[in-house]
Design a protein around this motif. Structure first.
Motif, mmCIF file in Angstrom:
data_model
loop_
_atom_site.group_PDB
_atom_site.id
_atom_site.type_symbol
_atom_site.label_atom_id
_atom_site.label_comp_id
_atom_site.label_asym_id
_atom_site.label_seq_id
_atom_site.Cartn_x
_atom_site.Cartn_y
_atom_site.Cartn_z
ATOM 1 N N ASN A 70 0.824 -1.212 0.000
ATOM 2 C CA ASN A 70 0.000 0.000 0.000
ATOM 3 C C ASN A 70 0.860 1.264 0.000
ATOM 4 O OD1 ASN A 70 -2.206 -1.652 0.098
ATOM 5 N ND2 ASN A 70 -2.783 -1.161 2.201
ATOM 6 N N LEU A 71 2.124 1.126 0.391
ATOM 7 C CA LEU A 71 3.076 2.235 0.259
ATOM 8 C C LEU A 71 3.523 2.267 -1.192
ATOM 9 C CD1 LEU A 71 5.109 1.522 3.517
ATOM 10 C CD2 LEU A 71 3.377 3.309 3.184
ATOM 11 N N LEU A 72 3.327 3.374 -1.872
ATOM 12 C CA LEU A 72 3.402 3.390 -3.331
ATOM 13 C C LEU A 72 4.747 3.819 -3.900
ATOM 14 C CD1 LEU A 72 -0.163 4.767 -4.178
ATOM 15 C CD2 LEU A 72 0.618 2.392 -4.019
ATOM 16 N N THR A 73 5.738 4.062 -3.036
ATOM 17 C CA THR A 73 7.078 4.360 -3.533
ATOM 18 C C THR A 73 8.087 3.466 -2.824
ATOM 19 O OG1 THR A 73 7.653 6.062 -1.889
ATOM 20 C CG2 THR A 73 6.434 6.782 -3.854
ATOM 21 N N GLN A 74 9.203 3.234 -3.494
ATOM 22 C CA GLN A 74 10.269 2.437 -2.886
ATOM 23 C C GLN A 74 10.796 3.117 -1.632
ATOM 24 O OE1 GLN A 74 14.364 2.125 -4.651
ATOM 25 N NE2 GLN A 74 13.684 0.022 -5.116
ATOM 26 N N ALA A 75 10.907 4.445 -1.661
ATOM 27 C CA ALA A 75 11.413 5.178 -0.498
ATOM 28 C C ALA A 75 10.524 4.962 0.723
ATOM 29 C CB ALA A 75 11.521 6.667 -0.829
ATOM 30 N N GLU A 76 9.196 4.989 0.528
ATOM 31 C CA GLU A 76 8.283 4.761 1.651
ATOM 32 C C GLU A 76 8.410 3.335 2.185
ATOM 33 O OE1 GLU A 76 4.340 7.438 1.008
ATOM 34 O OE2 GLU A 76 4.738 5.950 -0.552
ATOM 35 N N GLN A 77 8.602 2.391 1.287
ATOM 36 C CA GLN A 77 8.727 0.997 1.714
ATOM 37 C C GLN A 77 10.022 0.784 2.504
ATOM 38 O OE1 GLN A 77 8.212 -0.877 -2.107
ATOM 39 N NE2 GLN A 77 5.979 -0.854 -1.959
ATOM 40 N N VAL A 78 11.115 1.414 2.063
ATOM 41 C CA VAL A 78 12.364 1.344 2.825
ATOM 42 C C VAL A 78 12.186 2.012 4.189
ATOM 43 C CG1 VAL A 78 14.759 2.144 2.917
ATOM 44 C CG2 VAL A 78 13.838 1.206 0.787
ATOM 45 N N ALA A 79 11.481 3.148 4.212
ATOM 46 C CA ALA A 79 11.235 3.839 5.484
ATOM 47 C C ALA A 79 10.445 2.964 6.445
ATOM 48 C CB ALA A 79 10.490 5.154 5.231
ATOM 49 N N CYS A 80 9.563 2.121 5.907
ATOM 50 C CA CYS A 80 8.787 1.204 6.739
ATOM 51 C C CYS A 80 9.703 0.224 7.457
ATOM 52 C CB CYS A 80 7.765 0.478 5.875
ATOM 53 S SG CYS A 80 6.663 -0.622 6.784
ATOM 54 N N PHE A 81 10.713 -0.287 6.761
ATOM 55 C CA PHE A 81 11.688 -1.177 7.398
ATOM 56 C C PHE A 81 12.443 -0.454 8.508
ATOM 57 C CE2 PHE A 81 11.097 -4.069 3.840
ATOM 58 C CZ PHE A 81 11.390 -5.307 4.389
ATOM 59 N N HIS A 82 12.876 0.774 8.239
ATOM 60 C CA HIS A 82 13.578 1.545 9.261
ATOM 61 C C HIS A 82 12.674 1.797 10.472
ATOM 62 C CE1 HIS A 82 17.463 2.465 7.416
ATOM 63 N NE2 HIS A 82 16.825 2.584 6.251
ATOM 64 N N ASN A 83 11.391 2.052 10.211
ATOM 65 C CA ASN A 83 10.463 2.287 11.313
ATOM 66 C C ASN A 83 10.291 1.031 12.157
ATOM 67 O OD1 ASN A 83 8.797 4.046 12.766
ATOM 68 N ND2 ASN A 83 6.963 3.413 11.655
ATOM 69 N N ALA A 84 10.249 -0.122 11.496
ATOM 70 C CA ALA A 84 10.167 -1.375 12.244
ATOM 71 C C ALA A 84 11.397 -1.560 13.120
ATOM 72 C CB ALA A 84 10.014 -2.546 11.280
ATOM 73 N N ALA A 85 12.565 -1.281 12.563
ATOM 74 C CA ALA A 85 13.805 -1.442 13.322
ATOM 75 C C ALA A 85 13.821 -0.562 14.563
ATOM 76 C CB ALA A 85 15.008 -1.126 12.427
ATOM 77 N N ARG A 86 13.309 0.656 14.432
ATOM 78 C CA ARG A 86 13.303 1.579 15.579
ATOM 79 C C ARG A 86 12.426 1.079 16.720
ATOM 80 N NH1 ARG A 86 13.484 5.502 11.349
ATOM 81 N NH2 ARG A 86 11.218 5.621 11.246
ATOM 82 N N HIS A 87 11.435 0.258 16.401
ATOM 83 C CA HIS A 87 10.492 -0.205 17.417
ATOM 84 C C HIS A 87 10.910 -1.517 18.078
ATOM 85 C CE1 HIS A 87 7.656 2.689 15.524
ATOM 86 N NE2 HIS A 87 7.130 2.727 16.724
ATOM 87 N N LEU A 88 11.971 -2.148 17.588
ATOM 88 C CA LEU A 88 12.302 -3.485 18.056
ATOM 89 C C LEU A 88 13.322 -3.504 19.181
ATOM 90 C CD1 LEU A 88 12.433 -5.406 14.665
ATOM 91 C CD2 LEU A 88 10.872 -5.869 16.567
ATOM 92 N N LEU A 89 13.148 -4.466 20.064
ATOM 93 C CA LEU A 89 14.153 -4.774 21.066
ATOM 94 C C LEU A 89 15.324 -5.487 20.390
ATOM 95 C CD1 LEU A 89 11.717 -6.055 23.831
ATOM 96 C CD2 LEU A 89 13.292 -4.116 24.107
ATOM 97 N N PRO A 90 16.501 -5.528 21.030
ATOM 98 C CA PRO A 90 17.628 -6.259 20.448
ATOM 99 C C PRO A 90 17.247 -7.698 20.098
ATOM 100 C CG PRO A 90 18.360 -4.968 22.322
ATOM 101 C CD PRO A 90 16.857 -4.857 22.294
ATOM 102 N N GLY A 91 17.565 -8.101 18.876
ATOM 103 C CA GLY A 91 17.229 -9.445 18.426
ATOM 104 C C GLY A 91 15.798 -9.624 17.978
ATOM 105 N N GLY A 92 15.010 -8.527 17.930
ATOM 106 C CA GLY A 92 13.601 -8.625 17.559
ATOM 107 C C GLY A 92 13.401 -8.928 16.088
ATOM 108 N N ARG A 93 12.182 -9.314 15.755
ATOM 109 C CA ARG A 93 11.857 -9.757 14.396
ATOM 110 C C ARG A 93 10.815 -8.853 13.733
ATOM 111 N NH1 ARG A 93 12.199 -14.689 17.451
ATOM 112 N NH2 ARG A 93 13.730 -16.155 16.575
#
Length: 251
Positions: free
Chosen positions: A115-138
């Motif tokens: 639903n994110l319509l640009t590659q940049a937004e999709q990459v940002a989604c991965f970065h946002n997931a990383a920011r929310h995770l504990l060490p070793g999170g999935r």
């Protein structure tokens, strides 16, 4: 159309189909089982939580679930099943919105990253997931494999489903990796209903590169939630990415 315009009150009210379609036990059960296991007893964050199709049964399994959702009508539909105390939801875009706390699991199901319509937004989604995770999170993503091999040469459209009362048609823009899904519903009258949704499709290899840019490592990829082998003929995949404990986005 913007995503918040697509997922309006009418779309939210007709989204839930208890016991059938994506809500069928054989579809939903394996997803909830796998996600509960991957959470490892910790809290989970669902990007694009929608009406709580996955979050509600996952919370009933004892997993604390928080959500991020762009559409207020979808959140309102979720609130008919679970209150804010049981499943907190932050209104915002999954590529940038922030939920309080840290999580052992972030997940994004049923093709929703497209639903994110640009590659940049999709990459940002991965970065946002990383920011929310504990060490070793999935970070877990369920996504379809683009079916361009089925697209006739020189054509831009393909019927992906046809059954009584329904026709599904995809139109492709291969230069921008865009596809618009057209859902036609009809009965014995002369009128038909149409629901359209735009997407940016992603090849598995491109998804893996997005994950690497955000610091993730691919831990597993299967053809479904039950763990079937992913092959060249698989129409979808469930990919599990893990963030190293020493990644700068986790603390």
């Amino acid at each position: 159309m913007r995503q918040e315009e697509i997922w309006d009150v009418e779309a939210a009210q007709r989204y839930d189909t208890p016991g059938t379609g994506m809500f069928a036990r054989e579809v939903l059960g394996p997803a909830v089982d796998r996600l509960a296991g991957l959470a490892g007893g910790g809290p989970a964050l669902e990007f694009a939580i929608g009406t709580g199709r996955v979050a509600v049964p996952l919370a009933e399994r004892g997993v604390p679930v928080t959500g991020i959702e762009l559409s207020p009508p979808m959140i309102a539909q979720l609130r008919t099943k679970a209150d804010e105390a049981s499943i907190p939801v932050i209104t915002g875009d999954m590529a940038s919105a922030t939920a309080p706390g840290k999580y052992t699991l972030v997940y994004l199901v049923y093709n929703t990253i497209s639903n994110l319509l640009t590659q940049a937004e999709q990459v940002a989604c991965f970065h946002n997931a990383a920011r929310h995770l504990l060490p070793g999170g999935r970070f877990v993503i369920e996504l379809w494999v683009p079916e361009l091999r089925k697209l006739p040469p020189g054509q831009q459209a393909m019927v992906f489903a046809a059954r009584p009362g329904y026709i599904g048609l995809d139109t492709y823009d291969v230069l921008r990796q865009h596809v618009v899904s057209h859902h036609f519903s009809f009965d014995d009258s002369r009128q038909a209903g149409l629901f359209r949704s735009p997407h940016r499709y992603i090849w598995p290899a491109e998804l893996d590169l997005m994950a690497q840019l955000a610091g993730f490592e691919l831990e597993a990829r299967h053809a479904d939630w039950a763990g079937a082998e992913f092959t060249a003929e698989s129409r979808s995949h469930v990919s599990v990415y893990r963030i190293p404990a020493d990644h700068p986005d986790v603390a």
